[in-house]
Design a protein around this motif. Structure first.
Motif, mmCIF file in Angstrom:
data_model
loop_
_atom_site.group_PDB
_atom_site.id
_atom_site.type_symbol
_atom_site.label_atom_id
_atom_site.label_comp_id
_atom_site.label_asym_id
_atom_site.label_seq_id
_atom_site.Cartn_x
_atom_site.Cartn_y
_atom_site.Cartn_z
ATOM 1 N N SER A 1 0.828 -1.202 0.000
ATOM 2 C CA SER A 1 0.000 0.000 0.000
ATOM 3 C C SER A 1 0.868 1.260 0.000
ATOM 4 O O SER A 1 0.536 2.255 -0.663
ATOM 5 C CB SER A 1 -0.926 -0.006 1.215
ATOM 6 O OG SER A 1 -1.671 1.189 1.282
ATOM 7 N N LYS B 1 2.034 1.767 -3.598
ATOM 8 C CA LYS B 1 0.944 2.223 -4.468
ATOM 9 C C LYS B 1 0.571 3.674 -4.169
ATOM 10 O O LYS B 1 0.318 4.464 -5.085
ATOM 11 C CB LYS B 1 -0.263 1.303 -4.313
ATOM 12 C CG LYS B 1 -0.039 -0.079 -4.916
ATOM 13 C CD LYS B 1 -1.252 -0.988 -4.729
ATOM 14 C CE LYS B 1 -1.043 -2.326 -5.421
ATOM 15 N NZ LYS B 1 -2.179 -3.254 -5.215
ATOM 16 N N THR B 2 0.555 4.029 -2.889
ATOM 17 C CA THR B 2 0.230 5.401 -2.497
ATOM 18 C C THR B 2 1.282 6.381 -3.008
ATOM 19 O O THR B 2 0.961 7.462 -3.514
ATOM 20 C CB THR B 2 0.111 5.500 -0.965
ATOM 21 O OG1 THR B 2 -0.979 4.677 -0.529
ATOM 22 C CG2 THR B 2 -0.125 6.939 -0.520
ATOM 23 N N THR B 3 2.554 6.002 -2.868
ATOM 24 C CA THR B 3 3.635 6.881 -3.311
ATOM 25 C C THR B 3 3.583 7.092 -4.818
ATOM 26 O O THR B 3 3.716 8.226 -5.302
ATOM 27 C CB THR B 3 5.005 6.304 -2.894
ATOM 28 O OG1 THR B 3 4.993 6.023 -1.503
ATOM 29 C CG2 THR B 3 6.125 7.283 -3.209
ATOM 30 N N GLU C 1 0.940 6.789 -6.756
ATOM 31 C CA GLU C 1 -0.244 7.590 -7.070
ATOM 32 C C GLU C 1 -0.012 9.062 -6.752
ATOM 33 O O GLU C 1 -0.446 9.952 -7.495
ATOM 34 C CB GLU C 1 -1.450 7.058 -6.306
ATOM 35 C CG GLU C 1 -2.761 7.658 -6.757
ATOM 36 C CD GLU C 1 -3.982 6.988 -6.152
ATOM 37 O OE1 GLU C 1 -5.085 7.575 -6.270
ATOM 38 O OE2 GLU C 1 -3.846 5.903 -5.549
ATOM 39 N N SER C 2 0.709 9.313 -5.659
ATOM 40 C CA SER C 2 0.974 10.702 -5.278
ATOM 41 C C SER C 2 1.825 11.424 -6.318
ATOM 42 O O SER C 2 1.673 12.637 -6.523
ATOM 43 C CB SER C 2 1.648 10.764 -3.907
ATOM 44 O OG SER C 2 3.027 10.450 -3.950
ATOM 45 N N PHE D 1 -2.543 14.046 -0.049
ATOM 46 C CA PHE D 1 -2.935 12.672 -0.358
ATOM 47 C C PHE D 1 -2.183 11.674 0.515
ATOM 48 O O PHE D 1 -2.778 10.765 1.107
ATOM 49 C CB PHE D 1 -2.672 12.389 -1.838
ATOM 50 C CG PHE D 1 -2.965 10.968 -2.240
ATOM 51 C CD1 PHE D 1 -4.274 10.513 -2.294
ATOM 52 C CD2 PHE D 1 -1.945 10.091 -2.550
ATOM 53 C CE1 PHE D 1 -4.555 9.198 -2.657
ATOM 54 C CE2 PHE D 1 -2.203 8.781 -2.916
ATOM 55 C CZ PHE D 1 -3.521 8.333 -2.965
ATOM 56 N N VAL D 2 -0.865 11.828 0.601
ATOM 57 C CA VAL D 2 -0.031 10.884 1.350
ATOM 58 C C VAL D 2 -0.419 10.867 2.823
ATOM 59 O O VAL D 2 -0.573 9.798 3.432
ATOM 60 C CB VAL D 2 1.459 11.239 1.171
ATOM 61 C CG1 VAL D 2 2.325 10.534 2.202
ATOM 62 C CG2 VAL D 2 1.919 10.889 -0.240
ATOM 63 N N LYS E 1 -3.512 9.049 3.861
ATOM 64 C CA LYS E 1 -3.371 7.588 3.898
ATOM 65 C C LYS E 1 -2.579 7.111 5.116
ATOM 66 O O LYS E 1 -2.325 5.914 5.269
ATOM 67 C CB LYS E 1 -2.683 7.100 2.623
ATOM 68 C CG LYS E 1 -3.424 7.421 1.335
ATOM 69 C CD LYS E 1 -4.699 6.616 1.205
ATOM 70 C CE LYS E 1 -5.344 6.839 -0.164
ATOM 71 N NZ LYS E 1 -6.575 6.043 -0.334
ATOM 72 N N TYR F 1 0.636 8.043 5.902
ATOM 73 C CA TYR F 1 2.083 8.001 5.687
ATOM 74 C C TYR F 1 2.680 9.396 5.873
ATOM 75 O O TYR F 1 1.953 10.378 6.060
ATOM 76 C CB TYR F 1 2.397 7.466 4.286
ATOM 77 C CG TYR F 1 1.776 6.123 4.019
ATOM 78 C CD1 TYR F 1 2.131 5.007 4.768
ATOM 79 C CD2 TYR F 1 0.816 5.955 3.018
ATOM 80 C CE1 TYR F 1 1.548 3.770 4.532
ATOM 81 C CE2 TYR F 1 0.231 4.726 2.769
ATOM 82 C CZ TYR F 1 0.594 3.634 3.532
ATOM 83 O OH TYR F 1 0.022 2.413 3.301
#
Length: 257
Positions: free
Chosen positions: A121, A124-126, A128-129, A153-154, A157, A159
């Motif tokens: 996750s 994927k988050t990084t 997407e960011s 965004f980060v 989530k 992070y």
């Protein structure tokens, strides 16, 4: 001072970036358990030189290698070594190419084998960011709009964003003005004008945002030794569009998560 590029210069950066993207793709073929990170560095350097490029990082302020290879808790600037990749690792590959007088810069973080859902996750988050930041990298916006979008965004989530390391302009030099933080306020910082070429590169931690530098003077790792992910593209601002000059296409033809 910000160096704005002509359309012809941006095209030269794009040609550099094509070599870079294909070098990343060659490296991606070999990212698996049992492979030494020094071997990945050799693959990248050979491909770049065979295609009339020069590794941007090798020799830069004394950096010894073609790739920055950062495993697990290493954020950026890790050295290729005799370390052997194992199941559950994550590995960030950051590379630059100098070709026809211009640099390009791009990074991607890979899971090795089976990684925990929490770490997957994070990756994927990084990633997407990065693209959310690029969405704000448009003519007339400001640098702070990019960082604000990534940070919002980060952090939503759960992070954290590394503050001490940032994206940057690039062209004839590997690092140019302006700095491009992955955090910030809307409407702050330099305006994004036509001809600006920047590297956007979120560095995102699973734990705290705090980092430390190892004794080698290069390697940056998380203070709490929890994993960190890093993705990067070089982009060019035009009045009517923003173009991603680098590519992850050749990576993702060989390696998907």
């Amino acid at each position: 001072m910000i160096h704005y590029k002509s359309a012809e210069e941006i095209q030269l950066i794009k040609e550099s970036a094509k070599i870079l993207g294909k070098a990343h793709g060659e490296v991606a073929k070999y990212i698996k358990e049992g492979v030494k990170t020094s071997f990945l560095d050799k693959i990248a350097e050979e491909y770049i030189r065979d295609n009339n490029g020069v590794p941007s990082f090798k020799g830069y302020n004394g950096f010894p290698s073609t790739l920055c290879i950062s495993v697990n808790e290493v954020v950026v600037h890790g050295f290729p070594s005799e370390y052997v990749l194992k199941d559950g690792d994550i590995i960030s590959i950051d590379c630059g190419v100098f070709h026809q007088g211009f640099h390009s810069d791009c990074a991607y973080t890979y899971p090795v084998g089976e990684v925990s859902p929490q770490v997957l996750s994070l990756l994927k988050t990084t990633k997407e960011s990065l693209y959310l930041g690029i969405e704000k990298a448009v003519f007339g916006n400001r640098v702070g709009d990019i960082g604000h979008s990534i940070q919002k965004f980060v952090e939503s989530k759960g992070y954290t964003i590394v503050r001490e390391l940032v994206g940057h302009g690039l062209g004839k030099s590997l690092h140019e003005s302006p700095e491009v933080p992955n955090y910030g306020k809307k409407g702050s910082g330099p305006i994004l004008d036509a001809g600006l070429v920047i590297a956007i590169e979120p560095m995102v931690n699973l734990g705290s945002r705090n980092i430390v530098q190892e004794r080698d003077g290069w390697t940056i790792r998380t203070a709490d030794k929890k994993p960190s992910a890093h993705f990067e593209h070089t982009v060019a601002i035009f009045q009517d569009r923003t173009e991603i000059l680098t590519t992850h296409q050749y990576i993702e033809e060989n390696y998907k998560f």
